[in-house]
Design a protein around this motif. Sequence first.
Motif, PDB file in Angstrom:
ATOM      1  N   SER A  86     -31.467 -16.220 -30.927  1.00 29.01           N
ATOM      2  CA  SER A  86     -30.160 -16.420 -30.192  1.00 29.01           C
ATOM      3  C   SER A  86     -28.952 -15.815 -30.723  1.00 29.01           C
ATOM      4  O   SER A  86     -27.965 -15.455 -29.967  1.00 29.01           O
ATOM      5  CB  SER A  86     -30.077 -17.908 -29.667  1.00 29.01           C
ATOM      6  N   GLY A  87     -28.764 -16.055 -31.907  1.00 33.59           N
ATOM      7  CA  GLY A  87     -27.199 -15.749 -32.608  1.00 33.59           C
ATOM      8  C   GLY A  87     -26.283 -16.063 -31.850  1.00 33.59           C
ATOM      9  O   GLY A  87     -25.927 -17.228 -31.747  1.00 33.59           O
ATOM     10  N   ASP A  88     -25.304 -15.471 -31.253  1.00 36.32           N
ATOM     11  CA  ASP A  88     -24.138 -15.683 -30.515  1.00 36.32           C
ATOM     12  C   ASP A  88     -24.233 -15.400 -29.095  1.00 36.32           C
ATOM     13  O   ASP A  88     -23.388 -15.477 -28.088  1.00 36.32           O
ATOM     14  CB  ASP A  88     -22.867 -14.956 -30.909  1.00 36.32           C
ATOM     15  N   THR A  89     -25.534 -15.762 -28.685  1.00 33.93           N
ATOM     16  CA  THR A  89     -26.103 -15.643 -27.258  1.00 33.93           C
ATOM     17  C   THR A  89     -25.499 -16.775 -26.539  1.00 33.93           C
ATOM     18  O   THR A  89     -25.516 -17.926 -27.039  1.00 33.93           O
ATOM     19  CB  THR A  89     -27.467 -15.451 -26.987  1.00 33.93           C
ATOM     20  N   LEU A  90     -25.030 -16.403 -25.374  1.00 32.25           N
ATOM     21  CA  LEU A  90     -24.429 -18.004 -24.352  1.00 32.25           C
ATOM     22  C   LEU A  90     -25.363 -18.280 -23.244  1.00 32.25           C
ATOM     23  O   LEU A  90     -26.317 -17.516 -22.982  1.00 32.25           O
ATOM     24  CB  LEU A  90     -23.096 -17.514 -23.762  1.00 32.25           C
ATOM     25  N   TYR A  91     -25.115 -19.347 -22.837  1.00 29.27           N
ATOM     26  CA  TYR A  91     -26.200 -19.945 -21.759  1.00 29.27           C
ATOM     27  C   TYR A  91     -25.426 -20.491 -20.897  1.00 29.27           C
ATOM     28  O   TYR A  91     -24.441 -21.374 -21.081  1.00 29.27           O
ATOM     29  CB  TYR A  91     -27.164 -20.967 -22.212  1.00 29.27           C
ATOM     30  N   SER A  92     -25.662 -20.658 -19.412  1.00 29.85           N
ATOM     31  CA  SER A  92     -24.973 -21.381 -18.348  1.00 29.85           C
ATOM     32  C   SER A  92     -26.005 -21.537 -17.361  1.00 29.85           C
ATOM     33  O   SER A  92     -26.714 -21.055 -17.054  1.00 29.85           O
ATOM     34  CB  SER A  92     -23.833 -20.382 -17.877  1.00 29.85           C
ATOM     35  N   GLU A  96     -20.217 -20.512 -14.691  1.00 22.44           N
ATOM     36  CA  GLU A  96     -19.110 -20.727 -14.843  1.00 22.44           C
ATOM     37  C   GLU A  96     -18.335 -21.326 -16.363  1.00 22.44           C
ATOM     38  O   GLU A  96     -17.607 -20.588 -16.965  1.00 22.44           O
ATOM     39  CB  GLU A  96     -18.495 -21.656 -13.640  1.00 22.44           C
ATOM     40  N   THR A  97     -19.415 -22.172 -16.623  1.00 25.70           N
ATOM     41  CA  THR A  97     -19.126 -22.758 -18.043  1.00 25.70           C
ATOM     42  C   THR A  97     -20.282 -22.194 -18.806  1.00 25.70           C
ATOM     43  O   THR A  97     -21.676 -22.446 -18.471  1.00 25.70           O
ATOM     44  CB  THR A  97     -19.153 -24.368 -18.125  1.00 25.70           C
ATOM     45  N   TYR A  98     -20.160 -21.759 -19.975  1.00 19.82           N
ATOM     46  CA  TYR A  98     -21.284 -21.118 -20.819  1.00 19.82           C
ATOM     47  C   TYR A  98     -21.121 -21.747 -22.126  1.00 19.82           C
ATOM     48  O   TYR A  98     -20.121 -22.190 -22.765  1.00 19.82           O
ATOM     49  CB  TYR A  98     -20.893 -19.536 -21.001  1.00 19.82           C
ATOM     50  N   PHE A  99     -22.394 -22.330 -22.819  1.00 18.78           N
ATOM     51  CA  PHE A  99     -22.523 -22.879 -24.039  1.00 18.78           C
ATOM     52  C   PHE A  99     -23.181 -22.158 -25.165  1.00 18.78           C
ATOM     53  O   PHE A  99     -24.010 -21.158 -24.531  1.00 18.78           O
ATOM     54  CB  PHE A  99     -23.021 -24.119 -23.933  1.00 18.78           C
ATOM     55  N   SER A 100     -23.080 -22.442 -26.374  1.00 19.82           N
ATOM     56  CA  SER A 100     -23.894 -21.564 -27.020  1.00 19.82           C
ATOM     57  C   SER A 100     -25.402 -21.882 -27.121  1.00 19.82           C
ATOM     58  O   SER A 100     -25.756 -23.142 -26.942  1.00 19.82           O
ATOM     59  CB  SER A 100     -23.689 -22.059 -28.730  1.00 19.82           C
ATOM     60  N   ARG A 605     -18.516 -21.934 -28.844  1.00 17.11           N
ATOM     61  CA  ARG A 605     -18.957 -23.496 -28.406  1.00 17.11           C
ATOM     62  C   ARG A 605     -19.202 -23.190 -26.967  1.00 17.11           C
ATOM     63  O   ARG A 605     -20.114 -23.972 -26.636  1.00 17.11           O
ATOM     64  CB  ARG A 605     -17.637 -24.244 -28.853  1.00 17.11           C
ATOM     65  N   PHE A 606     -18.004 -22.983 -26.336  1.00 17.39           N
ATOM     66  CA  PHE A 606     -18.296 -22.644 -24.822  1.00 17.39           C
ATOM     67  C   PHE A 606     -17.181 -21.619 -24.290  1.00 17.39           C
ATOM     68  O   PHE A 606     -16.364 -21.139 -24.997  1.00 17.39           O
ATOM     69  CB  PHE A 606     -18.278 -23.835 -24.056  1.00 17.39           C
ATOM     70  N   ALA A 607     -17.583 -20.831 -23.029  1.00 19.87           N
ATOM     71  CA  ALA A 607     -16.856 -19.838 -22.636  1.00 19.87           C
ATOM     72  C   ALA A 607     -16.534 -20.414 -21.152  1.00 19.87           C
ATOM     73  O   ALA A 607     -17.684 -21.049 -20.502  1.00 19.87           O
ATOM     74  CB  ALA A 607     -17.491 -18.642 -22.632  1.00 19.87           C
ATOM     75  N   LYS A 608     -15.368 -20.484 -20.739  1.00 21.04           N
ATOM     76  CA  LYS A 608     -15.130 -20.550 -19.314  1.00 21.04           C
ATOM     77  C   LYS A 608     -14.685 -19.738 -18.357  1.00 21.04           C
ATOM     78  O   LYS A 608     -13.501 -19.063 -18.714  1.00 21.04           O
ATOM     79  CB  LYS A 608     -13.950 -22.061 -19.248  1.00 21.04           C
ATOM     80  N   ARG A 609     -15.182 -19.400 -17.307  1.00 22.62           N
ATOM     81  CA  ARG A 609     -14.800 -18.290 -16.320  1.00 22.62           C
ATOM     82  C   ARG A 609     -13.417 -19.159 -15.583  1.00 22.62           C
ATOM     83  O   ARG A 609     -13.466 -20.372 -15.094  1.00 22.62           O
ATOM     84  CB  ARG A 609     -15.658 -17.885 -15.290  1.00 22.62           C
ATOM     85  N   TYR A 610     -12.558 -18.404 -15.045  1.00 18.57           N
ATOM     86  CA  TYR A 610     -11.287 -18.632 -14.444  1.00 18.57           C
ATOM     87  C   TYR A 610     -11.233 -17.793 -13.090  1.00 18.57           C
ATOM     88  O   TYR A 610     -11.529 -16.766 -13.263  1.00 18.57           O
ATOM     89  CB  TYR A 610     -10.037 -18.948 -15.027  1.00 18.57           C
ATOM     90  N   GLU A 611     -10.330 -17.949 -12.144  1.00 17.08           N
ATOM     91  CA  GLU A 611     -10.316 -17.063 -10.989  1.00 17.08           C
ATOM     92  C   GLU A 611      -9.196 -15.807 -11.571  1.00 17.08           C
ATOM     93  O   GLU A 611      -7.933 -16.391 -11.791  1.00 17.08           O
ATOM     94  CB  GLU A 611      -9.835 -17.612  -9.854  1.00 17.08           C
ATOM     95  N   ARG A 612      -9.500 -14.719 -11.348  1.00 19.26           N
ATOM     96  CA  ARG A 612      -8.481 -13.868 -11.511  1.00 19.26           C
ATOM     97  C   ARG A 612      -7.766 -13.549 -10.459  1.00 19.26           C
ATOM     98  O   ARG A 612      -8.129 -13.090  -9.196  1.00 19.26           O
ATOM     99  CB  ARG A 612      -9.308 -12.380 -12.180  1.00 19.26           C
ATOM    100  N   SER A 613      -6.526 -13.850 -10.354  1.00 16.41           N
ATOM    101  CA  SER A 613      -5.532 -13.794  -9.242  1.00 16.41           C
ATOM    102  C   SER A 613      -4.398 -13.230  -9.103  1.00 16.41           C
ATOM    103  O   SER A 613      -3.401 -13.562  -8.568  1.00 16.41           O
ATOM    104  CB  SER A 613      -5.439 -15.405  -8.700  1.00 16.41           C
TER     105      SER A 613
END
Length: 796
Positions: A86-92, A96-100, A605-613
Amino acid sequence: MNTKRTKLIFGVAGFLALALAVFPGVLQGQALPDPNTEEDYDPSLLSATLKTDPELESILEQAGRFKDDGNWNTATQLWQAVLERSGDTLYSADEETYFSLALQVEKVLADLPPDGLQAYRITADASAREILAAAGEENDVIALNQVVREYFVSSLGDEAAYRLGCIYLDRHDFTGARRMFEKIINHYPDPTVPLDQVYVRIALCQSFLGEIESAEESLTAAEDIDNRSSASQIRSVRDTLGQIQLVQNSTRPGDSWVMNMGDSRRFGLMPDLPDSLMQTGLEARWQYYVEPQNRVASRADAIGNVLTGSEATGEMAADTVGRIETDLITAWREKNWNPAGGMLIADDRIYFKSAADVIMWNTDSIVQQAAQDDGRLEPEWRSVWLNSFRMDDASMMLESVKRSFNSYSQRRGAQFSNSDPASSVEVQYFGDRIFQQMSIYNGVLYNIECAKFDDTNTTPDDRPNAQWNVTFRRTRSNYLTAYDAATGMVLWRVPKLDTGPAQPEEQFGEEEESPFLEAGGFMSAPIGFGRLIIGAVNQGGAISVYALDPQDEGRTVWKAFLCDEPESGANPWSAINLSIEGSDLFVSCGMGVVFVLDPATGMIRFAKRYERSAGVTDTAFRRLRWNNPRVNYEGWKNDVVIPYGRQMICFCSDSKRVDAFDRNSGEVIWIAELQRLSYNIDYVLGVYDDKLYAAGPETIIAFDLKGEGRMLWGGEQLFGGKKATGRGMLTPSGIYMPVEDQIYKFNTSSEGNTAELLRRVNVDLGTGAPVGNLFSDGRRERCHDYSCLLPDDGPL
């Protein structure tokens, strides 16, 4: 290029610099918009690409099915395979919210029932023992790290983490040690190591990181276990807490400001100024200048000096203003620009960038000479080489397309807005906030630089590195140079491509990666973390975070890939200002995603998408038959995350709102929409007394952080029809705003819906320039992590 214009950025606030010297211590899937219209950008247009792996996610699903069937052997083998790959692969689960992905698998393993855990440990224990036996040494850090990373839930995982934490503690790496100990408490299913000892060590780490209340809670947890063997250690840590509190209480208020936006927490609070400063009209007491010379605008030199005393605002100051500078001043006033640079103040020294180098003055010398009216002052040191400014590829290509579009559209009456900085000179001083970045940490000045130049290399290649009809990115190519802040001596520079013969095959082996950054560009000056410095790096549009060892010539300790730039692009001038609080590293890339990392290891730890506006479709590309979905973004000037309790408050260069997320789960806590305001808000002033302040060209706004973003006051025109010409600053006694040829002071505790204007004064700089940036930055050197309180033989 005539570098006397440098005075515009730093000299215009010379009077304030003098005051500070004396009183130091502040989405995928929807269609693109119609290219022939000027409609607002659709926020669903592509955000950054994250590192996910559908194959590993499929393996996880298979493991879950085997688990449901009771086939523990096969399920645990699949989980272990994912862990190792897995290394630094993310999972969601919701995109919208991604975790290690690795942490996700560890959580699954730790929650297994006894028979499942036993089945997993049959093979995991054997592999962990093999790794430790091959190391041959009980405290081999590499072997212990591998066990913790790949076999933490094995029977040996808690002991490996405990030993590794103790090693880090002996090295005074309090954050790394704390990470190991907290991993045992929070993620290990059945620890066999003494938990009271674990809590005591966590408390020690927290205390030396300045988290006194958290340390007390950890000591209480250790006492609750009721193990008398740890009683003396608990008393010892409490004594250490008392010493740290004495150090904190004896520290001057200004000692806590460290980096841009205040410190690594980015709170942006500057020290108070004397009341007398705003009583009468102000004049510059010193200004940096360059003698007028007959040079073309593309040539940079760094022959400059300081005017002090009466000459700083007299005829001599006015005589330093030539044609290029006059044009810049006119554009500055008419087009409502803010200077991109700013000074650093540390240990009674002032640092800033001229056109092509870094300069340091001693504040005592400036004060004395200004008082004596001696006229001119030589700097204490300036950097040994000159570095030329080069516009980034995105800016160059945008300007090229604008010229082509304007020529094509003249008959149609359509033309690009001409309000943004465009020429190399304008972009250097009023646009590119990345190039102007500097920071100071532990007595070292870190500077973002372009290529060195001399008489044989005076003009950089300004041709954009892009092909017609091909999407270009905000790529960067620059250097991070470390200077001794006191002497100006160059300590090291990365990337190292031009610093000596490179022989990677001999030094590192044919397939071994170089331990130093070899290519790319820094997106901001780094921030400090324990013994490391951490910065964001752009490599061909892809953003990564690098942790470097400043004691080892900038050697890479860890690196973490974050995301790739979407086709819609990003703001090319926005600096990615990292923030750290406790054990969390916060990153906003201005590409639709914010991240929380472990600053000790770089694990996401996690990544979070937000609205590009905050974008408008770039119609010029489509009208010129360039199949490019690029968007022009006009969000916040810099990408900043401010931690506040459990909140991470995000200010992004591609969004016209404030997003507050839970820093542990990514859950939305509150959102403040700013597009509905009558006036633009585009930068953060800072945080003080549980209030967040932001500002723009015509207004200020205050939010109640305890009230989850409730707007307290502001948003209306506050400057009587005038516009701010620089960045304001926040102090405990008020907010200072530069407005053309005046400075306004507003009350931070204004009641009702209107900001209370306390006072305003006129400013005479003698050059025709308006007042520039008031915010200055710096650090008071002290024992930053309290390691000076440790005995020579280690913490315990």
